[in-house]
Design a protein around this motif. Structure first.
Motif, PDB file in Angstrom:
ATOM      1  N   ARG A 179      35.993 -38.454  53.233  1.00  0.00           N
ATOM      2  CA  ARG A 179      37.089 -37.698  53.828  1.00  0.00           C
ATOM      3  C   ARG A 179      38.338 -38.558  53.968  1.00  0.00           C
ATOM      4  N   GLU A 180      38.129 -39.800  54.374  1.00  0.00           N
ATOM      5  CA  GLU A 180      39.279 -40.701  54.476  1.00  0.00           C
ATOM      6  C   GLU A 180      39.853 -40.975  53.097  1.00  0.00           C
ATOM      7  N   SER A 181      38.959 -41.159  52.125  1.00  0.00           N
ATOM      8  CA  SER A 181      39.419 -41.402  50.761  1.00  0.00           C
ATOM      9  C   SER A 181      40.192 -40.211  50.221  1.00  0.00           C
ATOM     10  N   GLU A 182      39.698 -39.003  50.490  1.00  0.00           N
ATOM     11  CA  GLU A 182      40.387 -37.803  50.027  1.00  0.00           C
ATOM     12  C   GLU A 182      41.763 -37.686  50.666  1.00  0.00           C
ATOM     13  N   ALA A 183      41.864 -38.029  51.957  1.00  0.00           N
ATOM     14  CA  ALA A 183      43.158 -37.973  52.629  1.00  0.00           C
ATOM     15  C   ALA A 183      44.136 -38.943  51.983  1.00  0.00           C
ATOM     16  N   LYS A 184      43.678 -40.159  51.705  1.00  0.00           N
ATOM     17  CA  LYS A 184      44.539 -41.150  51.059  1.00  0.00           C
ATOM     18  C   LYS A 184      44.904 -40.712  49.644  1.00  0.00           C
ATOM     19  N   LYS A 186      45.213 -37.658  48.460  1.00  0.00           N
ATOM     20  CA  LYS A 186      46.213 -36.600  48.480  1.00  0.00           C
ATOM     21  C   LYS A 186      47.597 -37.162  48.778  1.00  0.00           C
ATOM     22  N   ILE A 187      47.654 -38.093  49.720  1.00  0.00           N
ATOM     23  CA  ILE A 187      48.948 -38.695  50.041  1.00  0.00           C
ATOM     24  C   ILE A 187      49.492 -39.445  48.837  1.00  0.00           C
ATOM     25  N   MET A 188      48.630 -40.175  48.165  1.00  0.00           N
ATOM     26  CA  MET A 188      49.055 -40.968  47.014  1.00  0.00           C
ATOM     27  C   MET A 188      49.530 -40.070  45.872  1.00  0.00           C
ATOM     28  N   THR A 189      48.749 -39.024  45.550  1.00  0.00           N
ATOM     29  CA  THR A 189      49.122 -38.161  44.430  1.00  0.00           C
ATOM     30  C   THR A 189      50.360 -37.340  44.743  1.00  0.00           C
ATOM     31  N   ASP A 190      50.552 -36.974  46.001  1.00  0.00           N
ATOM     32  CA  ASP A 190      51.756 -36.228  46.350  1.00  0.00           C
ATOM     33  C   ASP A 190      53.005 -37.093  46.241  1.00  0.00           C
ATOM     34  N   ALA A 191      52.835 -38.406  46.373  1.00  0.00           N
ATOM     35  CA  ALA A 191      53.977 -39.316  46.276  1.00  0.00           C
ATOM     36  C   ALA A 191      54.322 -39.669  44.833  1.00  0.00           C
ATOM     37  N   PRO A 193      55.478 -39.289  40.877  1.00  0.00           N
ATOM     38  CA  PRO A 193      56.417 -38.418  40.159  1.00  0.00           C
ATOM     39  C   PRO A 193      55.725 -37.522  39.145  1.00  0.00           C
ATOM     40  N   GLN A 194      54.473 -37.842  38.805  1.00  0.00           N
ATOM     41  CA  GLN A 194      53.735 -37.046  37.833  1.00  0.00           C
ATOM     42  C   GLN A 194      52.970 -35.920  38.521  1.00  0.00           C
ATOM     43  N   MET A 195      52.610 -34.930  37.720  1.00  0.00           N
ATOM     44  CA  MET A 195      51.721 -33.875  38.181  1.00  0.00           C
ATOM     45  C   MET A 195      50.278 -34.360  37.999  1.00  0.00           C
ATOM     46  N   VAL A 196      49.476 -34.255  39.049  1.00  0.00           N
ATOM     47  CA  VAL A 196      48.094 -34.744  39.028  1.00  0.00           C
ATOM     48  C   VAL A 196      47.157 -33.565  39.249  1.00  0.00           C
ATOM     49  N   TRP A 197      46.058 -33.536  38.493  1.00  0.00           N
ATOM     50  CA  TRP A 197      45.085 -32.463  38.643  1.00  0.00           C
ATOM     51  C   TRP A 197      43.681 -33.007  38.421  1.00  0.00           C
ATOM     52  N   SER A 198      42.693 -32.234  38.853  1.00  0.00           N
ATOM     53  CA  SER A 198      41.302 -32.642  38.643  1.00  0.00           C
ATOM     54  C   SER A 198      40.458 -31.400  38.424  1.00  0.00           C
ATOM     55  N   THR A 199      39.281 -31.606  37.808  1.00  0.00           N
ATOM     56  CA  THR A 199      38.344 -30.505  37.600  1.00  0.00           C
ATOM     57  C   THR A 199      36.961 -30.940  38.056  1.00  0.00           C
ATOM     58  N   ARG A 200      36.132 -29.957  38.286  1.00  0.00           N
ATOM     59  CA  ARG A 200      34.723 -30.228  38.567  1.00  0.00           C
ATOM     60  C   ARG A 200      34.022 -30.534  37.248  1.00  0.00           C
ATOM     61  N   ALA A 201      32.740 -30.810  37.363  1.00  0.00           N
ATOM     62  CA  ALA A 201      31.962 -31.117  36.158  1.00  0.00           C
ATOM     63  C   ALA A 201      31.918 -29.937  35.199  1.00  0.00           C
ATOM     64  N   ASP A 206      40.006 -27.783  40.231  1.00  0.00           N
ATOM     65  CA  ASP A 206      39.839 -27.591  41.671  1.00  0.00           C
ATOM     66  C   ASP A 206      40.922 -28.282  42.490  1.00  0.00           C
ATOM     67  N   TYR A 207      41.906 -28.922  41.818  1.00  0.00           N
ATOM     68  CA  TYR A 207      42.958 -29.588  42.586  1.00  0.00           C
ATOM     69  C   TYR A 207      44.202 -29.768  41.717  1.00  0.00           C
ATOM     70  N   PHE A 208      45.367 -29.490  42.308  1.00  0.00           N
ATOM     71  CA  PHE A 208      46.671 -29.825  41.742  1.00  0.00           C
ATOM     72  C   PHE A 208      47.507 -30.405  42.879  1.00  0.00           C
ATOM     73  N   ASN A 209      48.239 -31.464  42.586  1.00  0.00           N
ATOM     74  CA  ASN A 209      49.034 -32.072  43.657  1.00  0.00           C
ATOM     75  C   ASN A 209      50.322 -31.288  43.892  1.00  0.00           C
ATOM     76  N   ARG A 210      51.069 -31.717  44.889  1.00  0.00           N
ATOM     77  CA  ARG A 210      52.275 -30.999  45.301  1.00  0.00           C
ATOM     78  C   ARG A 210      53.305 -30.962  44.185  1.00  0.00           C
ATOM     79  N   ARG A 211      53.378 -32.036  43.399  1.00  0.00           N
ATOM     80  CA  ARG A 211      54.362 -32.114  42.320  1.00  0.00           C
ATOM     81  C   ARG A 211      54.152 -30.985  41.303  1.00  0.00           C
TER      82      ARG A 211
END
Length: 677
Positions: A179-184, A186-191, A193-201, A206-211
């Motif tokens: 949970r702490e890692s996920e919080a960090k 999200k903060i890192m990816t939101d900061a 300049p690139q668009m960041v995303w991830s998928t499940r297996a 399942d995730y796109f950052n704010r950018r």
């Protein structure tokens, strides 16, 4: 209710409390801090945690409760009497019948605004409540409600850790660290300049950052699953999906360039990349990817490719146009070798060579003109000019081309007053260019109309032909450098594709405009130049200047210094035919040595000499007593304004650009004064 500004990121603060719960031996310390955090984040003056342990209740001393008054059990009853496992909130308990008999609503501490979140174990067992209380009506915003839920889950996690320390401590610790890692994360990816995303297996996103959402303007969460694909341009969706499916099936890195819809509605090029994340056994359990905006680079690359293509086409055209006059020059040179005793044939060959050299010189001059105009080195004379006279002069220059193809030329309006300010030589040049273009692209026996009109404070001159016309897609680009329409393989029309670019730039230097209209291929075209009118009078030109002498009335000693031996010898022969004594040298050292014993009165120096350039040689000759009064003439291929300025600064009296005009050279030599005694 307005929440007070947090001293640090709430997600990280909760995660830090969880770490404290893992390390501290006293759970009460952690629960105290969670209580303080709940009050601080919600802005509610009272916060408490109540825990139920089978037959007993364990109370945590709450933040903000006054001394005396009602018991904690009364407040506890408010929460435990509420059914459900999600957050329960009452904006004003005084108006809620479920609190009608509760003394703390009527008396102190007067619960009015109440928000409670049950503490629920994973198996569904309710073990207590965390609640916040205020004495004024209110309502928490969604973010604050979410934080209260998160605090409740965190409290359950700490208690679970304490209760299952022997058999589940490591698992809980890992969950807390995650949970702490996920919080960090999200903060890192939101900061970034690139668009960041991830998928499940399984390949579902399942995730796109704010950018990502800022770039696309899509509602948050709408891109999850396969929703992202609809944001790519229709032309790229199939390719993007196929590339992703291949990477997901093979675990190969994912990389694709596609156009992604921007929040402005336009599609911009992005580079999308992703790598698989593997567990200890090597199995892929997640993909992590980025999207980078490369639109500007992509457009620049396309423009660069187009510029390179046009450059290659131009070089091919230049080679063709230079070979054309070289072929007859070569033939004429052989004719001169074989026809020394046939004066008429020699005369025809020499005239042919002269014409072709003028043609090549015109090509080079056009190139230099475009270069000078583009670099802002052209200075336009400021004089009053009659546009009718400009057009007549241009017609005189272009008439041989039109007569050769038997064009019918119709003129209108040339006798009316249409005065503009500018450079007459340059204006004649641009009109002549348009007339030559019309003659070039109009078939044998065609028609060319030249009209001059005065309207809206402008003098507008148009050239209309019934020739090959211009395709619609080419019309916006005809004034760009090296732009030409389709050509036949023999390139019968000739030209370098720079004439119209030069016309546009010179017209703009005069404060005017040039436009083209064409109904299409085979239907002719019209070019129109409009320049601002002036009311000033045309100055009277002085016609009493006497003729410039071309021949010197005495023999001179002239030294030609050029590392191109053929060029030096041919120039020397011309001067010898004029009766002068000529010495030819191929480098600066030879010239200086020869000048010690037999100094010349006139030096014709190339600039690009191998051992010492012409500028330095001129300075040496000016310093020597025997040659300091000699006339120095630069004969060079360097013809830019800065080249002429450097020649004069080095002591040259004249600067001629190859191929030079023999008459101008002879006139300069004829004006030489006798050497002082």
């Amino acid at each position: 209710m307005k929440r007070p500004p947090a001293l640090e990121n709430e997600d990280l603060r909760v995660a830090r409390l969880l770490r404290l719960g893992l390390l501290d031996t006293e759970a009460e310390v952690v629960l105290d801090q969670f209580t303080e955090l709940a009050a601080a984040l919600t802005g509610m003056p009272i916060a408490l945690i109540s825990l139920i342990d089978q037959e007993r209740q364990w109370w945590k001393s709450a933040v903000g409760l006054p001394q005396g008054g009602s018991t904690h059990r009364d407040i506890s009853f408010c929460a435990h009497a509420i059914a459900g496992d999600d957050l329960f909130e009452v904006e004003d308990a005084r108006k809620d019948e479920r609190f009608a008999d509760n003394p703390i609503v009527v008396n102190g501490p007067q619960v009015v605004h109440y928000a409670g979140m049950p503490l629920v174990m994973p198996d569904g067992e309710r073990i207590g409540t965390i609640c916040v209380i205020a004495s004024e009506p209110g309502r928490l915003d969604e973010r604050t409600r979410g934080l209260l839920r998160q605090i409740a889950r965190s409290i359950v996690g700490v208690l679970m850790l304490r209760e299952s320390e022997r058999n589940g401590r490591e698992r809980i610790k890992a969950e807390m660290a995650l949970r702490e890692s996920e919080a960090k994360f999200k903060i890192m990816t939101d900061a970034m300049p690139q668009m960041v995303w991830s998928t499940r297996a399984d390949g579902l996103h399942d995730y796109f950052n704010r950018r990502w959402y800022e770039f696309t303007g899509a509602p948050e969460g709408s891109s999850l699953g396969v929703g992202w694909l609809g944001l790519f341009s229709p032309e790229d969706q199939v390719r993007a999906a196929a590339t992703w499916q291949h990477s997901h099936a093979t675990s190969e890195p994912y990389e694709v360039e596609c156009r992604l819809r921007h929040r402005t509605g336009e599609y911009r090029w992005v580079l999308s990349r992703a790598l698989p994340v593997r567990d200890e056994s090597g199995a892929v359990f997640r993909w992590m990817g980025t999207c980078t905006d490369i639109h500007d680079q992509k457009v620049f690359q396309e423009e660069l490719k187009d510029a390179n293509r046009r450059k290659d086409e131009f070089l091919a055209m230049l080679a063709h146009e230079l070979r054309n006059p070289l072929a007859p020059i070569s033939s004429a040179a052989h004719t001169l070798e074989l026809s020394a005793d046939d004066p008429p044939r020699v005369l025809r060959a020499s005239k042919l060579i002269n014409r072709q050299v003028k043609h090549m010189t015109a090509l080079v001059d056009d190139l230099l003109d475009v270069s000078r105009v583009n670099r802002g080195l052209v200075r336009i004379a400021d004089e009053v000019v009659e546009m009718g006279q400009v057009v007549l002069s241009a017609l005189e220059q272009a008439r041989p081309h039109m007569a050769a193809r038997q064009h019918e030329v119709i003129t209108t309006g040339l006798d009316q007053a249409a005065r503009v300010r500018g450079d007459q030589v340059r204006l004649v040049q641009i009109v002549s260019n348009l007339l030559n273009n019309a003659a070039k692209y109009t078939p044998h026996g065609g028609h060319i109309a030249v009209a001059l009109k005065v309207k809206d404070g402008e003098a507008c001159m148009s050239v209309t032909d019934d020739g090959s016309g211009i395709e619609p897609e080419l019309q916006p680009h005809v004034f760009e450098l090296f732009t030409q329409g389709a050509r036949t393989p023999d390139r019968a029309q000739g030209g370098l594709g720079i004439g119209l670019a030069l016309v546009k730039r010179v017209v703009e230097l005069h404060g005017g405009t040039v436009q083209v209209e064409s109904p299409g291929l085979g239907r002719g075209s019209t070019f129109t130049v409009c320049l601002p009118l002036t009311t000033a009078d045309v100055p009277t030109r002085n016609t009493n200047d006497g003729p410039v002498p071309l021949h010197c009335n005495r023999q001179l000693h002239i030294m030609v210094v050029d590392d191109n031996l053929d060029a030096a010898l041919s120039l020397g022969q011309l001067l010898e035919l004029e009766g002068h004594r000529v010495t030819v040298k191929t480098n600066a050292a030879q010239a200086l040595l020869a000048s010690e014993d037999d100094p010349a009165e006139v030096y014709l120096l190339d600039i690009g000499l191998p051992d010492m350039d012409g500028y330095a040689l001129a300075q040496r000759l000016n310093r020597q007593p025997s040659t300091r009064h000699a006339m120095l003439i630069a004969v060079t291929g360097y013809g830019q304004a800065e080249d002429v300025a450097q020649s004069l600064a080095s002591g040259f009296h004249h600067h001629f650009v190859k191929p030079l005009d023999p008459n101008r050279l002879l006139a300069a030599i004829a004006a030489i004064s006798p050497v002082p005694a």
